[in-house]
Design a protein around this motif. Sequence first.
Motif, short mmCIF file in Angstrom:
data_model
loop_
_atom_site.label_atom_id
_atom_site.label_comp_id
_atom_site.label_asym_id
_atom_site.label_seq_id
_atom_site.Cartn_x
_atom_site.Cartn_y
_atom_site.Cartn_z
N LEU A 124 0.83 -1.20 0.00
CA LEU A 124 0.00 0.00 0.00
C LEU A 124 0.87 1.25 0.00
O LEU A 124 0.70 2.15 -0.82
CB LEU A 124 -0.93 0.01 1.21
N ASP A 125 1.80 1.31 0.96
CA ASP A 125 2.69 2.46 1.10
C ASP A 125 3.92 1.99 1.86
O ASP A 125 4.09 0.78 2.11
CB ASP A 125 1.98 3.62 1.81
N GLU A 126 4.77 2.91 2.25
CA GLU A 126 6.02 2.51 2.91
C GLU A 126 5.76 1.88 4.27
O GLU A 126 6.47 0.96 4.70
CB GLU A 126 6.97 3.70 3.04
N GLU A 127 4.75 2.33 4.99
CA GLU A 127 4.43 1.70 6.27
C GLU A 127 4.02 0.25 6.07
O GLU A 127 4.44 -0.65 6.82
CB GLU A 127 3.31 2.47 6.98
N HIS A 128 3.22 0.02 5.06
CA HIS A 128 2.80 -1.34 4.75
C HIS A 128 4.00 -2.19 4.34
O HIS A 128 4.12 -3.36 4.76
CB HIS A 128 1.76 -1.32 3.63
N ARG A 129 4.91 -1.62 3.56
CA ARG A 129 6.09 -2.38 3.16
C ARG A 129 6.92 -2.81 4.37
O ARG A 129 7.42 -3.94 4.44
CB ARG A 129 6.95 -1.58 2.17
N GLU A 130 7.07 -1.92 5.33
CA GLU A 130 7.84 -2.27 6.53
C GLU A 130 7.18 -3.43 7.27
O GLU A 130 7.88 -4.33 7.76
CB GLU A 130 7.93 -1.04 7.45
N ILE A 131 5.86 -3.44 7.31
CA ILE A 131 5.15 -4.55 7.97
C ILE A 131 5.37 -5.85 7.20
O ILE A 131 5.64 -6.91 7.80
CB ILE A 131 3.64 -4.22 8.06
N LEU A 132 5.29 -5.79 5.87
CA LEU A 132 5.49 -6.99 5.07
C LEU A 132 6.93 -7.48 5.15
O LEU A 132 7.18 -8.69 5.21
CB LEU A 132 5.11 -6.70 3.61
N GLU A 133 7.88 -6.56 5.17
CA GLU A 133 9.29 -6.95 5.28
C GLU A 133 9.57 -7.66 6.60
O GLU A 133 10.41 -8.56 6.67
CB GLU A 133 10.18 -5.70 5.16
N ALA A 134 8.87 -7.26 7.65
CA ALA A 134 9.10 -7.84 8.98
C ALA A 134 8.27 -9.09 9.23
O ALA A 134 8.40 -9.73 10.27
CB ALA A 134 8.78 -6.79 10.05
N HIS A 135 7.43 -9.47 8.28
CA HIS A 135 6.54 -10.61 8.50
C HIS A 135 7.37 -11.90 8.61
O HIS A 135 8.30 -12.11 7.81
CB HIS A 135 5.54 -10.73 7.35
N PRO A 136 7.08 -12.77 9.56
CA PRO A 136 7.88 -13.99 9.73
C PRO A 136 7.74 -14.98 8.59
O PRO A 136 8.60 -15.84 8.41
CB PRO A 136 7.32 -14.58 11.04
N ASP A 137 6.68 -14.87 7.80
CA ASP A 137 6.47 -15.79 6.69
C ASP A 137 5.98 -15.00 5.47
O ASP A 137 4.79 -14.99 5.17
CB ASP A 137 5.46 -16.87 7.07
N PRO A 138 6.90 -14.34 4.75
CA PRO A 138 6.49 -13.51 3.62
C PRO A 138 5.67 -14.26 2.57
O PRO A 138 4.78 -13.68 1.96
CB PRO A 138 7.83 -13.02 3.04
N LYS A 139 5.96 -15.54 2.38
CA LYS A 139 5.22 -16.30 1.38
C LYS A 139 3.74 -16.38 1.74
O LYS A 139 2.87 -16.37 0.86
CB LYS A 139 5.81 -17.71 1.27
N ALA A 140 3.46 -16.46 3.04
CA ALA A 140 2.07 -16.56 3.50
C ALA A 140 1.27 -15.31 3.17
O ALA A 140 0.04 -15.36 3.07
CB ALA A 140 2.02 -16.83 5.00
N VAL A 141 1.95 -14.18 3.02
CA VAL A 141 1.26 -12.93 2.68
C VAL A 141 1.59 -12.49 1.25
O VAL A 141 1.41 -11.33 0.89
CB VAL A 141 1.61 -11.81 3.69
N ASN A 142 2.07 -13.44 0.45
CA ASN A 142 2.33 -13.17 -0.97
C ASN A 142 3.20 -11.92 -1.15
O ASN A 142 2.84 -11.00 -1.88
CB ASN A 142 0.99 -13.00 -1.72
#
Length: 457
Positions: A152-170
């Motif tokens: 969505l934006d840079e804040e969202h990217r930071e959340i996705l980057e920190a996700h423990p399972d990036p594949k699970a959130v595509n």
Amino acid sequence: MERPVTEADLTFEHVPETDQSFENALANARAGDRLTVDDAIALLTTGTDDEGINRTRKEQVLEAADRRRADVVGEEVTFVANLNNNVTTACNVGCLFCNFKDAAHTFERDAEVETAGFTKTPAESREIVSDAVDRGIYEVTSVSGLHPAFALDEEHREILEAHPDPKAVNYKPPERYATDPGTYVEQMDAMSVDGVHVHSMTPEEGYHARRGTEWSYEEVYSRLHDAGLDTVPGTAAEILVDEVRDVICPGKIDTGGWLEAMEAAANVGMGLTATMMYGHVENEAHRALHLKRVRDLQERVDGAITEFVPLSFVHQNTPLFEHDVVSGGASTDEDELLIAVSRLFLDNVDHIQSSWVKYGDEQGLKMLSCGADDFMGTILSEEITKRAGGEYGEYRSFADYADLITSVGRVPVERSTDYETRRIVDPDESPIGPRLGPKADGTPLLSTEEQVTPADD
């Protein structure tokens, strides 16, 4: 190896059976009564008492719809000067009706297979839209694949980057790809040029823009609205019945998710459109239920849906056809009845669109006597239907519109996206071009040398 599902394997809970007679349903339609799902099934099937479509009954439905159209919107046929700027074909959702997508992994820098698709940077989108605005367009429409690097934006990217399972959130970081699509907010801002109307971010894209978070759709659409998004296209609806979605798009949001996202977009102040993609595995009961859900949504969003757009399934190059799940698309009779029953059933949606991209010119014009009153837009680019095997081109000039609409005795009208601004187009103007766009001055969108007619595609 498990055998793939075929057309013969499909069984559904909802079937086109009703005790409502065709005669009663037609009488309700002619009287202007609010139709029920059973009424809609009876009209779409021309009665469930006989197999197939009864041509005499079909013509009665079309006549009732055409009269309703005349009562609601008169003799005007509207169209908009617009551009399709789809940002990327990269997607890994795997919808079986789609041939627009390209496998997302083929866009990666180290991919062994060269992608056949495209991704545009925000800067490229701005350049494309700026050129089109200078030519006179009013609206830019954008529907894209679900690129794993999109956030969505840079804040969202930071959340996705920190996700423990990036594949699970595509999610994969943009560095993995040959071209960085930026963020949704950056793309909306890039396309919001000189006051052009931005029509983008389907409910499915809205879901992609909040994946991995606990954000509401209101939060997502509010940020997009602030970035320049004006209205939301109600595509990704397909058929709003989950037993159908489980077959054709099991990786997509369900019916409830689509409705939730649309309602949220309206809640933050944006207008909506709604669609139905029909003619694949669904039946007339599913189509009727879909219409009911759109009508109910319109009640909840207080009239935010400006138009309903039936989309006849183009089957030729799609996995549904290639895997023998379907043998073809909707018949002409089904197309005409779907337009007509949409007009009669959706008593709270004023405008029904006929798609020359889906139907072609001759049949598209016929739909204008079946209940439709809008004839799409100039488009300038149309990849989705073309990739699926569509044959009817990707550009329509104002001169074409004037000639086609007047040829059936109707009045050509250039409109804004929200239908609030209109002007009657004089077929005797020379030259004929848009006048409602931020930089429109009546000049044709394309020069004679630039134009590619549908027959040349």
